[in-house]
Scaffold this active site. Structure first.
Site, short mmCIF file in Angstrom:
data_model
loop_
_atom_site.label_atom_id
_atom_site.label_comp_id
_atom_site.label_asym_id
_atom_site.label_seq_id
_atom_site.Cartn_x
_atom_site.Cartn_y
_atom_site.Cartn_z
N SER A 8 37.10 70.93 12.52
CA SER A 8 37.20 72.09 13.41
C SER A 8 37.77 73.29 12.67
CB SER A 8 38.13 71.76 14.57
OG SER A 8 39.41 71.43 14.03
N GLY A 40 41.28 69.26 19.53
CA GLY A 40 42.21 68.40 20.26
C GLY A 40 42.40 68.82 21.71
N CYS A 71 37.88 64.74 10.38
CA CYS A 71 38.58 65.12 11.60
C CYS A 71 38.77 63.87 12.46
CB CYS A 71 37.74 66.16 12.35
SG CYS A 71 38.37 66.59 13.97
N ASN A 72 40.02 63.51 12.70
CA ASN A 72 40.29 62.32 13.52
C ASN A 72 39.82 62.50 14.96
OD1 ASN A 72 42.61 60.51 11.92
ND2 ASN A 72 42.57 62.65 11.33
N CYS A 183 45.95 63.47 11.87
CA CYS A 183 45.13 64.68 12.01
C CYS A 183 45.01 65.24 10.61
CB CYS A 183 45.81 65.67 12.94
SG CYS A 183 45.06 67.33 12.90
N THR A 184 43.82 65.61 10.21
CA THR A 184 43.62 66.02 8.81
C THR A 184 44.32 67.34 8.48
OG1 THR A 184 41.50 67.01 9.43
CG2 THR A 184 41.45 64.76 8.56
N1 DGL Z 1 41.67 68.27 12.00
C1 DGL Z 1 41.47 67.66 13.24
C2 DGL Z 1 41.85 66.23 13.30
O1 DGL Z 1 41.91 65.56 12.30
C3 DGL Z 1 41.39 68.43 14.52
C4 DGL Z 1 42.39 69.49 14.85
C5 DGL Z 1 41.98 70.25 16.10
O2 DGL Z 1 41.02 71.04 16.01
O3 DGL Z 1 42.60 70.04 17.16
O4 DGL Z 1 42.09 65.70 14.35
#
Ligand code: DGL
Length: 261
Positions: A8, A40, A71-72, A183-184
Site C-alpha cells: 500500500s 489496514g 504487505c501482511n 507489518c512491512t
Molecule cells: N505494509 C502493510 C502491511 O504489511 C500495510 C500498511 C497499511 O497500509 O495499513 O500490513
C-alpha cells in the site's frame, strides 16, 4: 527474471531490500497503492480487488515472472484470489509467529501489525499452529504505518506518538521479550521501536521471504547484474514526489502513475 513487489505504501521496501541483497541479478519493479492507503483500515473486499487489479495489469505489462505481496494486510486475505488468477508464483508476507515462538524465553510475544492483520482468521491460525504455548499480545496500530510513510517522505518521525501507540505492550506488567513486526512498514522504524522498548527482540519476515523467493527462481551465475526496475504509485501527490527521492536511493530511478479503475 522480472520480479514485482506490491504494498500500500513504502513498507514493501523493507522486504525488497532483503530480497534484492540476497538476489541481486534480477529486475525488480515496485508498486504501491497510495490512493487506497492505509490498507489496514480498508474493507477486505477493496484490498482484494485493488491487489488483483494492479497486479494483474503489471504482470502482463511488465512480463513479470514472480510477485511478492510485500504487505501482511493484503497477504492475509488476497493470496487465494491472486493465485487463482495468475499462473506465476505469488509469495505472500505474513507475521513471523513461528520464528518468534522459537526465540522467546518468557513465552510472551507481542504482535505488532495493522488493525486488520491482528484480527484476521489467518493470523489466529498462525498463532494456534506455531505459538500455542505462548501468550501472544496483539496490538493493531495505524500510527506506526503513518510514521513510517512520513520517514520515507523525509519528514521528522514523531517518536512521542510511536511511544503512545506502543504503550499497551511497553508498559505491560509482564511485557513480551519478543516482538513480531507483522507489518512491512515497521522494520523501517526499527531504531525508533528499539529506543522505546530497549532489549526486546524484533522479528520480521524479510530474510525468510528472500529465502522463499530464492527457492522459486532459477540459479543465477555470480556477477550477473539485474536491469533497473520501475516504481509505480496510484496517486501522484506531493508526498509521492517526495518519496521518489528515497525510491531512487533504493534503485528505482523513475516513479510512474498507474491509473486503472
Ligand atoms: N505494509 C502493510 C502491511 O504489511 C500495510 C500498511 C497499511 O497500509 O495499513 O500490513
Amino acid at each position: 527474471m522480472n520480479i514485482l513487489l506490491f504494498d500500500s505504501g513504502m513498507g514493501g521496501l523493507s522486504i525488497y531490500q532483503e530480497v534484492r541483497s540476497a538476489l541481486p541479478g534480477h529486475r525488480y519493479d515496485y508498486v504501491f497503492d497510495n490512493a487506497f492507503f492505509p490498507y489496514g483500515e480498508q474493507p477486505e473486499h477493496i484490498v482484494v480487488a485493488r491487489c488483483c487489479l494492479l497486479i494483474e495489469h503489471l504482470v502482463t505489462e511488465r512480463q513479470i515472472n514472480l510477485v511478492v505481496i510485500a504487505c501482511n494486510t493484503a497477504s492475509t486475505i488476497a493470496l487465494p484470489a491472486l493465485r487463482d488468477r495468475l499462473s506465476i508464483p505469488v509469495v505472500g508476507v505474513v507475521p513471523a509467529i513461528k520464528p518468534a515462538a522459537a526465540l522467546t524465553r518468557n513465552r510472551r510475544i507481542g504482535l505488532l501489525a495493522t488493525p486488520a492483520t491482528v484480527q484476521r482468521p489467518y493470523t489466529s491460525q498462525l498463532i494456534a499452529q506455531f505459538a500455542n504455548d505462548c501468550q501472544v499480545m496483539r496490538l493493531g496500530v495505524t500510527e506506526l504505518v503513518v510514521q513510517a510513510e512520513r520517514k520515507m517522505a523525509g519528514y521528522d518521525v514523531d517518536v512521542a506518538a510511536i511511544k503512545v501507540a506502543l504503550e499497551p505492550l511497553a508498559a505491560h506488567i509482564t511485557p513480551p521479550d519478543t516482538l513480531v513486526l507483522g507489518c512491512t512498514h515497521f522494520p523501517l522504524l526499527k531504531e525508533e521501536i528499539h529506543s522505546i522498548m530497549p532489549g526486546i527482540q524484533l522479528v520480521d519476515s524479510g530474510a525468510a521471504i528472500a529465502k522463499r523467493v530464492a527457492s522459486l527462481l532459477p540459479h543465477k551465475k555470480d556477477g550477473d547484474t539485474g536491469m533497473e526496475g520501475l516504481a509505480y504509485c496510484t496517486l501522484l501527490d506531493s508526498d509521492a514526489h517526495k518519496k521518489s527521492r528515497i525510491l531512487k536511493e533504493y534503485g528505482f530511478l523513475t516513479l510512474h502513475l498507474l491509473e486503472l479503475s
